[in-house]
Design a protein around this motif. Structure first.
Motif, PDB file in Angstrom:
ATOM      1  N   UNK A   1       4.327   4.799  15.582  1.00  0.00           N
ATOM      2  CA  UNK A   1       5.320   4.426  14.465  1.00  0.00           C
ATOM      3  C   UNK A   1       4.454   3.460  13.563  1.00  0.00           C
ATOM      4  N   UNK A   2       3.774   2.507  14.211  1.00  0.00           N
ATOM      5  CA  UNK A   2       2.942   1.455  13.569  1.00  0.00           C
ATOM      6  C   UNK A   2       1.839   1.997  12.647  1.00  0.00           C
ATOM      7  N   UNK A   3       1.070   2.964  13.219  1.00  0.00           N
ATOM      8  CA  UNK A   3      -0.023   3.547  12.916  1.00  0.00           C
ATOM      9  C   UNK A   3       0.614   4.480  11.621  1.00  0.00           C
TER      10      UNK A   3
ATOM     11  N   UNK B   1      -1.105   3.692   8.105  1.00  0.00           N
ATOM     12  CA  UNK B   1      -2.234   4.524   7.560  1.00  0.00           C
ATOM     13  C   UNK B   1      -1.409   5.756   6.917  1.00  0.00           C
ATOM     14  N   UNK B   2      -0.445   6.293   7.198  1.00  0.00           N
ATOM     15  CA  UNK B   2       0.041   7.743   6.720  1.00  0.00           C
ATOM     16  C   UNK B   2       1.017   7.229   5.486  1.00  0.00           C
TER      17      UNK B   2
ATOM     18  N   UNK C   1       1.316   4.795   3.279  1.00  0.00           N
ATOM     19  CA  UNK C   1       0.664   4.577   1.933  1.00  0.00           C
ATOM     20  C   UNK C   1      -0.046   5.673   1.390  1.00  0.00           C
ATOM     21  N   UNK C   2      -0.502   6.665   2.125  1.00  0.00           N
ATOM     22  CA  UNK C   2      -1.111   7.800   1.469  1.00  0.00           C
ATOM     23  C   UNK C   2      -0.074   8.819   0.920  1.00  0.00           C
ATOM     24  N   UNK C   3       0.925   8.929   1.600  1.00  0.00           N
ATOM     25  CA  UNK C   3       2.289   9.715   1.196  1.00  0.00           C
ATOM     26  C   UNK C   3       2.615   9.036  -0.123  1.00  0.00           C
ATOM     27  N   UNK C   4       2.817   7.684  -0.236  1.00  0.00           N
ATOM     28  CA  UNK C   4       3.157   7.147  -1.380  1.00  0.00           C
ATOM     29  C   UNK C   4       2.473   7.452  -2.421  1.00  0.00           C
ATOM     30  N   UNK C   5       1.049   7.186  -2.540  1.00  0.00           N
ATOM     31  CA  UNK C   5       0.256   7.443  -3.538  1.00  0.00           C
ATOM     32  C   UNK C   5       0.462   8.878  -3.972  1.00  0.00           C
TER      33      UNK C   5
END
Length: 186
Positions: free
Chosen positions: A106-108, A112-113, A115-119
């Motif tokens: 969950x921390x990973x 990592x994931x 912020x990419x989805x938000x962008x």
């Protein structure tokens, strides 16, 4: 989701294997603590024996004192029968490590994931805004709903922030009135 299900299936299989095993000889023991006696130093003796045989005569080997002193030596020893469940210990450790692993995943995901989805979402919402300027709403009808929900969340956050700022200003005004002017607001 499939990885989590596979992990639980693996855990259940391991529990079945561990539960099928008979009680290990390491799970039961008799522990005798013998204090110093005459010129012999104290010692701790462990032996896998049954509960009825948990006494100095069956556990202390080799006997450090000669024949006539054995009874006096054994009276000073304190013997306790100990039993534990290594299966329970193993299962507890497996569950603990599984939870720790899930938290790590969950921390990973959060670092990592997400912020990419938000962008991607914000890039997509900018595309929707440019399409609204053109007037073409049909291809992005579902995306428009997503944008509207994100705007409503932003509105809620703005309202909360505005209320918080207003509250801070009221507190400052009350402090100023009480401490500087010595007037209590009603």
């Amino acid at each position: 989701m499939a990885a989590g299900l596979g992990g639980w299936l693996c855990l259940c299989g391991l529990l079945a294997v561990l539960g099928a095993q008979a009680k290990n000889s390491e799970d039961v023991r008799c522990k005798c603590i013998c204090p110093p006696y005459k010129d012999h130093s104290g010692h701790i003796y462990n032996k896998n024996v049954s509960q009825k045989d948990c006494d100095c005569l069956h556990v202390v080997e080799p006997m450090p004192v000669p024949g006539p002193d054995v009874e006096a030596y054994c009276l000073r020893c304190e013997c306790k029968y100990e039993e534990r469940s290594s299966v329970t210990i193993k299962v507890t450790i497996i569950i603990y490590l599984s939870i720790l692993g899930l938290l790590l995943l969950y921390m990973v995901y959060l670092t990592l994931v997400e912020p990419i989805l938000k962008r991607r979402l914000f890039g997509h919402s900018q595309l929707i805004q440019s399409d609204e300027d053109i007037g073409d709403h049909q291809p992005f009808a579902n995306a428009h709903d997503v944008l509207a929900r994100s705007r409503s969340r932003a509105n809620v956050l703005n309202k909360v922030e505005y209320a918080q700022q207003r509250w801070k200003l009221q507190v400052q005004e009350q402090r100023k009135s009480v401490f500087d002017r010595h007037v209590v607001l009603s």
